[in-house]
Design an enzyme around this catalytic site. Structure first.
Site, PDB file in Angstrom:
ATOM      1  N   ASP A 263       0.810  -1.209  -0.135  1.00 55.18           N
ATOM      2  CA  ASP A 263       0.044   0.099  -0.013  1.00 55.18           C
ATOM      3  C   ASP A 263       0.817   1.286   0.160  1.00 55.18           C
ATOM      4  OD1 ASP A 263      -3.246   0.720   1.493  1.00 55.18           O
ATOM      5  OD2 ASP A 263      -2.049   1.837   0.119  1.00 55.18           O
TER       6      ASP A 263
HETATM    7  C1  GLC Z   1      -4.216   4.282  -0.187  1.00 56.75           C
HETATM    8  C2  GLC Z   1      -5.197   3.362   0.003  1.00 56.75           C
HETATM    9  C3  GLC Z   1      -5.281   2.205  -0.979  1.00 56.75           C
HETATM   10  C4  GLC Z   1      -5.115   2.598  -2.230  1.00 56.75           C
HETATM   11  C5  GLC Z   1      -3.772   3.335  -2.511  1.00 56.75           C
HETATM   12  C6  GLC Z   1      -3.392   4.022  -3.620  1.00 56.75           C
HETATM   13  O1  GLC Z   1      -3.336   4.526   0.792  1.00 56.75           O
HETATM   14  O2  GLC Z   1      -4.915   2.583   1.385  1.00 56.75           O
HETATM   15  O3  GLC Z   1      -6.462   1.541  -0.844  1.00 56.75           O
HETATM   16  O4  GLC Z   1      -5.358   1.727  -3.420  1.00 56.75           O
HETATM   17  O5  GLC Z   1      -3.091   4.339  -1.218  1.00 56.75           O
HETATM   18  O6  GLC Z   1      -4.291   5.306  -3.757  1.00 56.75           O
END
Ligand code: GLC
Length: 735
Positions: A263
């Protein structure tokens, strides 16, 4: 390209090229001047490293995507194309209801249709991957991201996970209109302690396996091309550096062999979580856990080569990760066509076209849950003086926090929807109070959120006056879209004070109140429910929200949604979920006996239970009939009921099957959803509904952590929601 060619390509790549493939840069690295200032400086990287990146995220403009891809395949030594990824969570330009609302449709096939449209629009815009579905099981409405989940039930979430992956990916990734799914957040991000964002997760192994892993497994079995790690810890080890979770469980046990992405900056966060001394150690933990792509940090690009030189990690580990990424690009057909479906003409033709809007309107109407109706709905089409009041009267931000391309100009407000549907009725619209509490500074995903069309000082009184002169009041209340979503945890689930005051004043002067609630989570609606004749949970319905609500209020569409997440009696009751466990002292209703499992100040029951929802008619159920009361391991038992439409309106009932294992080697939930069937019945019509029950449905992790069933009696419930007592008993015989 055949796999053998991919391997040849891999073997021909330099180490620098390979590590580049593991780096995902955010969109700002591709803006002009990024190299000389800002992000590239911070990352300590230059033009060359940027040209080596394997993927990027959150770039949406088709022309920009085309330009960046052109440069990437030109500059990359082996002309390897970039992957373009983004959060297409509930729609691209045509915005659908938030996933929690889609869960309330109890129609995975409808969610699949929405995913197909989302993929069609996104791929025409040049995107290859969506960071969806989010299948985290949720039981705590304080957590803002419950809006991204399809709810609290593992069986329902598993059905939606499969359907949404199939909707995005189609038959094969290289097909036109397909994009790769990325199931998230692995694992159990939906259970953060105290509902606080990014908090740790404390779960027993049994709960993890029994409740939280099934929906990820379902997405993997459906072929999800990617998995995303979660921010949380599990057993006090951060998921992104958790080799046991990512290798032993995800890859070896669950059979995932696609691309694992961290993430956002989650690899770097291993440092602040206190398990990595520095970036080098964070890199080592993540690559050893099997994380292929480092989202939005410079940790892999800066430290993997050094770790190889030191002999701490091996180049073959890098090769495995790179091969998975090259395989995904190959599956998408990017080596043959790096632009895949990018097509500005189709892009503008598809987005928000009438058929997509129709689907959004249907999905929205089928996702809104009618929680109360004392004969006031459906509305007559003429002769009514209706006061439409509240902050959502004309609000256009009816799309959830992750609707990154959603726009007010494309959204139908409640007022417009009501005016189009009931033009013979007189509508008096007054906002009354602001949506964002006056003293609050709300920050969304792109900075401070300001109130659109702030009310004048006399608006409150005007709204109350309009209500006092009307035949009935529709009061549109709720939290702002950015009160939920990532970073949207709340410790108080009540509506903002000024909205509760408006409701109090309006319902005092006119008892004919229809309340409509816009939120990304179950709220504490005790007082609203008490003072309303009808209560509709609208969630964040998307582009066609206003039309969908009007369709329901005027009876053009029958309300059929059922709660996919329990509505608590109040904040203090969460986490709360229907499939809870008996205790040694189950409450028998008698408060005189202090020493039972209960509260002193509130009931044990939630305000509205899982599976609950009303239509415009009533359904009667016969008792549960069984084909046999004894079930051997290889047998199936048929459980059936006759359901009858007892009212004057047609309607759709969601007949729900729950099983309870009465005694086992571990404590078992008081019941678990094991099936459901939606049935449409005309007034007076009845139908027999049958469920096939088998031994597999009774399996669980026993005291030895073996996934198996155990001999003994079990109860079969079939009814309208998780509180049904329409039951019969059966016996599973194994010996
Ligand atoms: C965010 C979220 C995730 C998302 C990613 C990209 O922090 O936790 O769900 O897909 O970053 O935006």
């Amino acid at each position: 390209m055949e796999r053998v060619k991919l391997i040849e390509l891999l073997n021909d790549m330099s180490l620098e090229e390979k590590i580049g493939q593991l780096m995902q840069l955010s969109s700002n690295f591709y803006e002009d001047e990024a190299v000389l200032t800002g992000p590239a400086m911070e990352f300590g990287i230059g033009e060359n490293e940027i040209d080596q990146a394997g993927s990027t995220l959150s770039i949406f403009d088709p022309e920009t995507i085309k330009k960046i891809q052109q440069k990437a395949i030109e500059k990359q030594p082996h002309h390897i194309p970039l992957l373009f990824m983004a959060d297409i969570i509930n729609g691209y330009k045509t915005i659908f209801p938030i996933p929690l609302a889609q869960g309330c449709t109890f129609q995975p096939e409808l969610a699949k249709e929405c995913a197909v449209v989302s993929a069609k629009e996104a791929s025409a815009g040049g995107l290859h991957v969506t960071f969806s579905p989010m299948v985290d099981l949720v039981r705590d409405a304080r957590w803002g991201r419950v809006m991204e989940s399809t709810g609290e039930d593992k069986y329902l979430n598993s059905l939606f996970a499969k359907a949404i992956v199939e909707g995005y990916q189609g038959k094969q990734l290289k097909d036109k209109g397909s994009i790769a799914a990325c199931v998230k957040h692995f694992a159990a991000y939906g259970a953060p302690t105290a509902g606080k964002e990014y908090n740790n997760v404390e779960l027993s192994m049994r709960s993890l396996r029994e409740d939280y892993l099934p929906a990820y497994q379902s997405a993997i079995d459906a072929g999800s091309a990617m998995v995303m790690t979660s921010f949380n810890t599990l057993d006090r080890i951060p998921a992104t550096g958790n080799k046991w979770l990512m290798q032993d469980i995800l890859r070896n046990e669950m059979g995932f062999n696609g691309v694992l992405i961290s993430d956002w900056a989650a690899i770097e966060e291993l440092i602040s979580q206190g398990v990595a001394e520095d970036k080098e150690e964070a890199a080592r933990l993540a690559i050893n856990a099997g994380v292929d792509i480092d989202m939005a940090t410079n940790i892999y690009i800066k430290h993997l080569a050094g770790l190889i030189q030191k002999g701490t990690i091996s180049e073959s580990q890098i090769d495995k990760a790179v091969l998975r990424i090259l395989t995904l690009k190959n599956d998408l057909g990017l080596f043959e066509n790096p632009y895949k479906d990018l097509n500005p003409e189709e892009y503008s033709r598809y987005n928000l076209c009438s058929s997509h809007r129709e689907l959004a309107r249907k999905a929205a109407a089928d996702s809104m849950v009618l929680l109360k109706n004392e004969g006031i709905l459906p509305l007559k089409k003429s002769g009514l003086r209706i006061a439409l009041v509240g902050p959502y009267t004309e609000e256009l931000h009816l799309y959830g926090a992750w609707s990154l391309l959603g726009e007010d100009k494309d959204t139908v407000s409640l007022r417009v929807g009501m005016e189009c549907a009931g033009s013979e009725n007189k509508l008096y619209c007054i906002k009354g109070v602001n949506l964002i509490p006056d003293q609050e500074f709300l920050y969304g995903f792109k900075g401070l959120v300001t109130e659109r069309n702030p009310v004048t000082s006399d608006s409150f009184e005007e709204a109350v006056k309009a209500a006092s002169e009307a035949d009935l009041v529709i009061i549109a209340l709720g939290e702002h879209a950015y009160h939920s979503g990532e970073g949207g945890s709340k410790a108080d689930l009540r509506l903002p004070k000024q909205q509760r005051e408006l409701f109090e004043a309006v319902s005092r002067v006119n008892r004919n109140c229809i309340s409509i609630i816009f939120s990304g989570r179950p709220l504490d609606l005790r007082d609203i429910s008490e003072g309303s004749k009808a209560l509709l949970q609208a969630w964040f319905p998307g582009s066609e929200g206003g039309n969908a609500i009007a369709d329901l209020l005027y009876g053009k569409v029958q309300p059929s949604a059922r709660l996919a997440m329990t509505f608590p009696y109040c904040t203090g009751q969460v986490p709360v979920h229907y499939d809870h466990f008996n205790t040694g002292r189950p409450f028998n209703g008698d408060h005189k006996n202090r020493f039972q499992s209960k509260y002193l100040d509130i009931p044990n029951e939630p305000l509205y239970p899982f599976g609950y929802g009303l239509g415009y008619t009533e359904f009667g159920y016969s008792e549960v009939r069984l084909s046999d009361t004894l079930m051997k391991k290889q047998d199936t038992v048929t459980a059936s009921v006759v359901v009858k439409n007892m009212g004057e309106h047609a309607g759709t009932e969601t007949v729900q099957l729950y099983l309870q294992d009465q005694k086992a080697s571990v404590v078992r939930p008081i019941r678990e959803l094991k099936g459901f069937q939606r049935v449409y019945l005309e007034p007076g019509e009845s139908v027999e509904i049958m469920f096939e029950i088998n031994e597999e449905m009774l399996r669980f992790y026993n005291h030895n952590m073996e996934y198996t069933s155990e001999q003994g009696a079990f109860t079969i419930f079939i009814g309208e929601n998780a509180t049904t007592n329409n039951q019969a008993e059966c016996y599973l015989q194994l010996d």
